[in-house]
Design an enzyme around this catalytic site. Structure first.
Site, PDB file in Angstrom:
ATOM      1  N   PRO A  35      20.806 -18.674   6.893  1.00 12.36           N
ATOM      2  CA  PRO A  35      20.538 -20.035   6.419  1.00 12.36           C
ATOM      3  C   PRO A  35      21.683 -20.502   5.528  1.00 12.36           C
ATOM      4  CG  PRO A  35      19.310 -18.456   5.106  1.00 12.36           C
ATOM      5  CD  PRO A  35      20.002 -17.663   6.181  1.00 12.36           C
ATOM      6  N   MET A  36      22.166 -21.732   5.757  1.00 14.28           N
ATOM      7  CA  MET A  36      23.216 -22.305   4.925  1.00 14.28           C
ATOM      8  C   MET A  36      22.901 -23.774   4.675  1.00 14.28           C
ATOM      9  SD  MET A  36      26.693 -20.565   6.526  1.00 14.28           S
ATOM     10  CE  MET A  36      26.156 -20.667   8.251  1.00 14.28           C
ATOM     11  N   CYS A 122      19.767 -17.416  -4.155  1.00 15.17           N
ATOM     12  CA  CYS A 122      20.613 -18.605  -4.298  1.00 15.17           C
ATOM     13  C   CYS A 122      21.097 -18.756  -5.746  1.00 15.17           C
ATOM     14  CB  CYS A 122      19.858 -19.856  -3.880  1.00 15.17           C
ATOM     15  SG  CYS A 122      20.827 -21.382  -4.089  1.00 15.17           S
ATOM     16  N   LYS A 162      15.186 -12.681   1.198  1.00 12.46           N
ATOM     17  CA  LYS A 162      16.652 -12.623   1.183  1.00 12.46           C
ATOM     18  C   LYS A 162      17.109 -12.655  -0.269  1.00 12.46           C
ATOM     19  CE  LYS A 162      20.816 -14.609   3.270  1.00 12.46           C
ATOM     20  NZ  LYS A 162      21.659 -14.777   2.077  1.00 12.46           N
ATOM     21  N   ASN A 224      24.037  -8.317   5.030  1.00 11.46           N
ATOM     22  CA  ASN A 224      24.717  -9.612   5.089  1.00 11.46           C
ATOM     23  C   ASN A 224      25.944  -9.578   4.176  1.00 11.46           C
ATOM     24  OD1 ASN A 224      24.094 -12.781   3.537  1.00 11.46           O
ATOM     25  ND2 ASN A 224      25.221 -12.460   5.416  1.00 11.46           N
ATOM     26  N   GLY A 225      27.096  -9.939   4.752  1.00 12.43           N
ATOM     27  CA  GLY A 225      28.298 -10.024   3.934  1.00 12.43           C
ATOM     28  C   GLY A 225      29.556  -9.642   4.667  1.00 12.43           C
ATOM     29  N   ASP A 226      30.461 -10.627   4.883  1.00 11.33           N
ATOM     30  CA  ASP A 226      31.812 -10.393   5.415  1.00 11.33           C
ATOM     31  C   ASP A 226      31.855  -9.960   6.872  1.00 11.33           C
ATOM     32  OD1 ASP A 226      32.683 -10.958   2.836  1.00 11.33           O
ATOM     33  OD2 ASP A 226      32.820  -8.837   2.259  1.00 11.33           O
ATOM     34  N   GLY A 248      26.719 -15.412   8.261  1.00 14.59           N
ATOM     35  CA  GLY A 248      26.708 -16.760   7.705  1.00 14.59           C
ATOM     36  C   GLY A 248      28.049 -17.430   7.893  1.00 14.59           C
TER      37      GLY A 248
END
Length: 363
Positions: A35-36, A122, A162, A224-226, A248
């Site tokens: 989600p963004m 967030c 998340k 999640n990440g990179d 993302g």
């Protein structure tokens, strides 16, 4: 104070609602579109699905309070509208009141979503001031109450959380342990702290630690990440022991990221950008600001001769029509055929019309 409906649901206990869910049926490692905010609306998700296929997609996040306001229908259509081809689709929300999460979960279930995610990572100050998002990392007891309330409201639909590794520092053992104690169905870990934002490499060693804890707790774990490609995601899933990979920023400028072959030529990338502009304009019809597209100009028009000039020209455009004309002229100058751009209709799910009036009442 708990509302009567929430109190009754919690009294029944979660075993009453326990059942298998779609996450458990996915082949591992599965891939998830993250989600963004101001990016992953129905148009962008549909656009990605036309180029590569994640196993799960997420909506933009929305405040629980917004869904219970008199403007619920408008908020729902703009932020949570979805089509059947997107399934399984997870709605992401943020909030700080258990009763509000319970009511919100009931709404998400009534609207036909396949699952719900609570955002607990967030770093936006406006979200944190409401006691939501990353601020929950500093209030584990409230976070657990929100998880319990949402599970009760979902009545069997899967709940994901998340979050990040910590607030100021990495707190995997204490913070992730607290989340897992509340038994969400899926844990999604962004491998950075709130303080780190996205400014340092993701700590995949800590994601691995969280994945091990989740496995012991019987909870699925998504890292999640990179991640910039499917191949990298598959390698990281095996190396760090996660069940799934969430991508993302890696999808920005690369809607093929979930496919095996992701490298595309300059004309292919620019044609994809033109398609995104066309779909955005065709669906939203000026109800959304065309300026939101400019973040995509920056990532699609990069790394090839003449990209700086083209990017500057696109950033100077005032609307979608001008942007498409600019791209068309660029194709002509390079001797390429600019593909015909026709809006391909996006059909909202019938679930989008099922907004029970009783659920819009304040709890």
């Amino acid at each position: 104070m708990k509302c009567p409906c929430l109190r009754r649901a919690l009294d029944v206990g979660f075993d009453h609602f326990s059942m298998s869910h779609f996450w458990q049926q996915l082949k591992k490692p599965f891939f998830v579109l993250a989600p963004m905010a101001d990016v992953t609306d129905i148009v962008f998700r549909d656009f990605v699905l036309r180029h590569s296929r994640p196993d799960v997609v997420y909506t933009e996040f929305v405040a629980c309070k917004a869904l219970r306001s008199p403007k619920s229908r408008e908020s729902f259509m703009r932020l949570l509208g979805y089509s059947e081809r997107e399934r399984p689709i997870v709605a992401q929300v943020f909030g700080s009141e258990p009763a509000g999460l319970f009511a919100c979960a009931q709404q998400i279930r009534a609207w036909g979503f396949d699952g719900l995610d609570i955002n607990m990572g967030c770093p936006d100050r406006r979200v944190e001031k409401q006691g939501a998002g990353a601020s929950l990392i500093r209030d584990p007891q409230r976070a657990q109450a929100l998880i319990h309330a949402a599970k009760a409201g979902l009545e069997g639909l899967p709940l994901t959380v998340k979050t990040r590794l910590g607030y100021h520092t990495i707190e995997t053992a204490s913070w992730i342990g607290a989340v897992l104690a509340a038994q969400p169905d899926v844990l999604v870990i962004h491998g950075r702290t709130r303080q780190e934002l996205s400014e340092v490499p993701a700590h995949w060693d800590e994601i691995a630690r969280a994945a091990s804890m989740a496995r012991d707790a019987g909870v699925l774990c998504v890292g999640n990440g990179d991640i910039q490609s499917r191949e990298q995601g598959e390698e990281y899933a095996q190396r760090f022991g996660v069940d799934g990979i969430m991508i993302g920023r890696g999808v920005l400028g690369n809607p093929w990221v979930f496919a095996v072959r992701t490298k595309r030529s300059e004309p292919e990338k620019l044609a994809a950008l033109a398609q995104l502009i066309t779909q955005f304009n065709g669906f939203w019809k000026a109800t959304k600001n065309d300026g939101l597209l400019k973040k995509h100009f920056k990532v699609y028009v990069d790394g090839f001769p003449g990209s700086k000039t083209l990017r500057r020209e696109l950033m100077a455009t005032q609307n979608s029509t001008e942007a498409l004309e600019t791209l068309s002229r660029y194709f002509d100058r390079n001797g390429w055929i600019f593909p015909a751009m026709v809006y391909e209709q996006i059909v909202l799910s019938t679930g989008c019309s099922r907004l029970p009036d009783s659920l819009t009442e304040r709890v």
